[in-house]
Design a protein around this motif. Structure first.
Motif, PDB file in Angstrom:
ATOM      1  N   PHE A  30      -5.145 -50.373  64.918  1.00  0.00           N
ATOM      2  CA  PHE A  30      -4.775 -50.768  66.271  1.00  0.00           C
ATOM      3  C   PHE A  30      -3.948 -49.664  66.924  1.00  0.00           C
ATOM      4  O   PHE A  30      -3.160 -48.985  66.271  1.00  0.00           O
ATOM      5  N   ARG A  31      -4.140 -49.507  68.215  1.00  0.00           N
ATOM      6  CA  ARG A  31      -3.560 -48.368  68.922  1.00  0.00           C
ATOM      7  C   ARG A  31      -2.034 -48.377  68.882  1.00  0.00           C
ATOM      8  O   ARG A  31      -1.413 -47.322  68.749  1.00  0.00           O
ATOM      9  N   HIS A  32      -1.428 -49.545  68.969  1.00  0.00           N
ATOM     10  CA  HIS A  32       0.030 -49.616  69.052  1.00  0.00           C
ATOM     11  C   HIS A  32       0.670 -50.393  67.908  1.00  0.00           C
ATOM     12  O   HIS A  32       1.889 -50.561  67.889  1.00  0.00           O
ATOM     13  N   ASN A  53      -9.524 -58.984  89.554  1.00  0.00           N
ATOM     14  CA  ASN A  53      -8.410 -59.871  89.224  1.00  0.00           C
ATOM     15  C   ASN A  53      -7.664 -59.465  87.961  1.00  0.00           C
ATOM     16  O   ASN A  53      -6.472 -59.767  87.822  1.00  0.00           O
ATOM     17  N   ALA A  54      -8.356 -58.834  87.016  1.00  0.00           N
ATOM     18  CA  ALA A  54      -7.709 -58.457  85.758  1.00  0.00           C
ATOM     19  C   ALA A  54      -6.720 -57.323  85.988  1.00  0.00           C
ATOM     20  O   ALA A  54      -7.051 -56.292  86.578  1.00  0.00           O
ATOM     21  N   VAL A  55      -5.498 -57.523  85.520  1.00  0.00           N
ATOM     22  CA  VAL A  55      -4.443 -56.499  85.547  1.00  0.00           C
ATOM     23  C   VAL A  55      -3.760 -56.526  84.196  1.00  0.00           C
ATOM     24  O   VAL A  55      -3.310 -57.587  83.747  1.00  0.00           O
ATOM     25  N   TYR A  56      -3.664 -55.364  83.536  1.00  0.00           N
ATOM     26  CA  TYR A  56      -3.062 -55.293  82.220  1.00  0.00           C
ATOM     27  C   TYR A  56      -1.653 -54.720  82.299  1.00  0.00           C
ATOM     28  O   TYR A  56      -1.316 -53.960  83.217  1.00  0.00           O
ATOM     29  N   ALA A  57      -0.832 -55.063  81.314  1.00  0.00           N
ATOM     30  CA  ALA A  57       0.572 -54.663  81.300  1.00  0.00           C
ATOM     31  C   ALA A  57       0.747 -53.271  80.710  1.00  0.00           C
ATOM     32  O   ALA A  57      -0.170 -52.702  80.106  1.00  0.00           O
ATOM     33  N   ASP A  58       1.934 -52.732  80.876  1.00  0.00           N
ATOM     34  CA  ASP A  58       2.329 -51.502  80.205  1.00  0.00           C
ATOM     35  C   ASP A  58       2.885 -51.840  78.828  1.00  0.00           C
ATOM     36  O   ASP A  58       3.354 -52.957  78.573  1.00  0.00           O
ATOM     37  N   VAL A  59       2.853 -50.861  77.931  1.00  0.00           N
ATOM     38  CA  VAL A  59       3.412 -51.046  76.597  1.00  0.00           C
ATOM     39  C   VAL A  59       4.921 -51.266  76.707  1.00  0.00           C
ATOM     40  O   VAL A  59       5.608 -50.601  77.486  1.00  0.00           O
ATOM     41  N   ASN A  87       1.769 -55.293  71.215  1.00  0.00           N
ATOM     42  CA  ASN A  87       1.036 -54.603  72.272  1.00  0.00           C
ATOM     43  C   ASN A  87      -0.418 -54.436  71.839  1.00  0.00           C
ATOM     44  O   ASN A  87      -0.741 -53.635  70.961  1.00  0.00           O
ATOM     45  N   VAL A  88      -1.291 -55.234  72.459  1.00  0.00           N
ATOM     46  CA  VAL A  88      -2.711 -55.258  72.102  1.00  0.00           C
ATOM     47  C   VAL A  88      -3.508 -54.624  73.229  1.00  0.00           C
ATOM     48  O   VAL A  88      -3.428 -55.070  74.383  1.00  0.00           O
ATOM     49  N   LEU A 101      -0.781 -57.790  76.549  1.00  0.00           N
ATOM     50  CA  LEU A 101      -2.124 -57.223  76.675  1.00  0.00           C
ATOM     51  C   LEU A 101      -2.061 -55.985  77.562  1.00  0.00           C
ATOM     52  O   LEU A 101      -1.740 -56.081  78.751  1.00  0.00           O
ATOM     53  N   VAL A 102      -2.360 -54.834  76.989  1.00  0.00           N
ATOM     54  CA  VAL A 102      -2.154 -53.562  77.684  1.00  0.00           C
ATOM     55  C   VAL A 102      -3.489 -52.907  78.020  1.00  0.00           C
ATOM     56  O   VAL A 102      -4.524 -53.223  77.447  1.00  0.00           O
ATOM     57  N   GLY A 103      -3.423 -51.976  78.948  1.00  0.00           N
ATOM     58  CA  GLY A 103      -4.633 -51.338  79.463  1.00  0.00           C
ATOM     59  C   GLY A 103      -4.998 -50.043  78.786  1.00  0.00           C
ATOM     60  O   GLY A 103      -5.782 -49.264  79.341  1.00  0.00           O
TER      61      GLY A 103
END
Length: 334
Positions: free
Chosen positions: A49-51, A93-99, A105-106, A134-136
């Motif tokens: 996983f990235r984070h 509509n989809a907007v992802y959060a920052d780490v 942090n997925v 949930l991150v972008g």
């Protein structure tokens, strides 16, 4: 989940009541395929996983994926415990959060394997979602983050997950259906417009001074939308699913599930997305989540094809891929 997919999709949760067998599936509608395989991720495949580091041991997963290198980017999948999950487009509509610190942090493309690798039920998924961010973070420069929302379902319940500008939302999903836009609360609200629909023939309530009569079968469903918008397809498949009656065998149940989803098929030529390009139902899936069997049809192949995850070595380390059977198989009788 792949990026750049802006087509419309349908996902449905269904249960065979008598044996309490849970089925989960979807359509994927777009104008071309990225190259997809029925993909089995065994228990000892190493997810990086990235984070959040690595996960060496987890539940086995089967679903439809584009495999980038050795990483399965799942469109939809079930795990060996009977939990299903699918991502559908949610463009605009989809907007992802920052780490951020102190949470899981997925990355968007990791969401399906992160849940299905660790959760045996929607209840367990809810616990993970409560501490998740949930991150972008994109999979790669060539595959930026897709704008999606998700359905997570087991035999007892379903939820819809939407990451928007005002945060992460987890909604109970009592119909077990999801399409694309608008946001899920609006999809559910619009069903109020169709509360009088019925599989039964209607009675005349127009006026007691008029002798109106039925002139065709199926008139109880007059008013059910038939256009190709996501909102209309939500209402149509919800009506069909909620009123559907299946037989008791596995074959009857699987067949009925495909009939439910066929009510919202996309035919080539009816939905033009660019000059000379048409959205079609690339594939339709039905998973027996209890037995770990992934059934599917494709646009050019109406014969149901199946892959059984339990016929593979689920304690292995390497993913197993089955390319889609895409050519029509016609049975001649003479």
């Amino acid at each position: 989940m792949l990026s750049h997919i802006n087509g419309r999709q349908i996902c449905v949760q269904q249960q065979r009541i008598r044996q309490k067998i849970f089925y989960f599936g979807r359509t994927l509608d777009y104008e071309f395929s990225y190259g997809d395989d029925v993909t089995i991720t065994p228990r000892n495949y190493k997810f990086t996983f990235r984070h959040m580091g690595e996960l060496d041991n987890h539940y086995a997963i089967i679903g439809m994926a584009h495999v980038a290198g050795t990483y399965p980017l799942y469109y939809d999948a079930i795990n060996e415990k009977g939990l299903g999950m699918a991502g559908l487009n949610f463009v605009g509509n989809a907007v992802y959060a920052d780490v951020k610190d102190g949470v899981w942090n997925v990355a968007q493309y990791e969401f399906i394997p992160w849940i299905l690798a660790q959760c045996a039920s929607v209840s367990e998924a809810r616990q993970k979602l409560a501490g998740m961010n949930l991150v972008g973070t994109p999979f790669s420069e060539q595959l930026p983050s897709a704008q999606l929302h998700w359905i997570i379902a087991d035999k007892n319940e379903a939820v819809t997950v939407e990451s928007m500008a005002d945060g992460l939302h987890v909604y109970d999903n009592p119909v077990g259906v999801l399409t694309n836009n608008p946001p899920f609360p609006l999809q559910m609200f619009q069903l109020n417009n169709y509360m009088k629909l019925s599989p039964k023939q209607p009675e005349c309530n127009f006026s007691d001074r008029l002798s109106l009569c039925t002139y065709s079968r199926g008139m109880g469903a007059i008013g059910l939308p038939g256009d190709l918008s996501s909102e209309s397809r939500f209402a149509r498949v919800a009506f069909v699913k909620m009123n559907s009656k299946s037989g008791t065998s596995e074959n009857e149940s699987v067949s009925q599930f495909f009939h439910i989803l066929n009510s919202v098929d996309q035919q080539r030529g009816c939905c033009e997305v660019a000059d000379g390009k048409y959205e079609i139902t690339l594939y339709t899936s039905c998973c027996n989540a209890d037995k770990g069997i992934y059934y599917y049809t494709t646009y050019e192949n109406h014969q149901i094809t199946a892959v059984d995850m339990h016929k593979e070595n689920l304690d292995g380390t390497d993913i197993v891929k089955y390319p889609l059977v895409t050519g029509e198989n016609i049975k001649y009788l003479n």
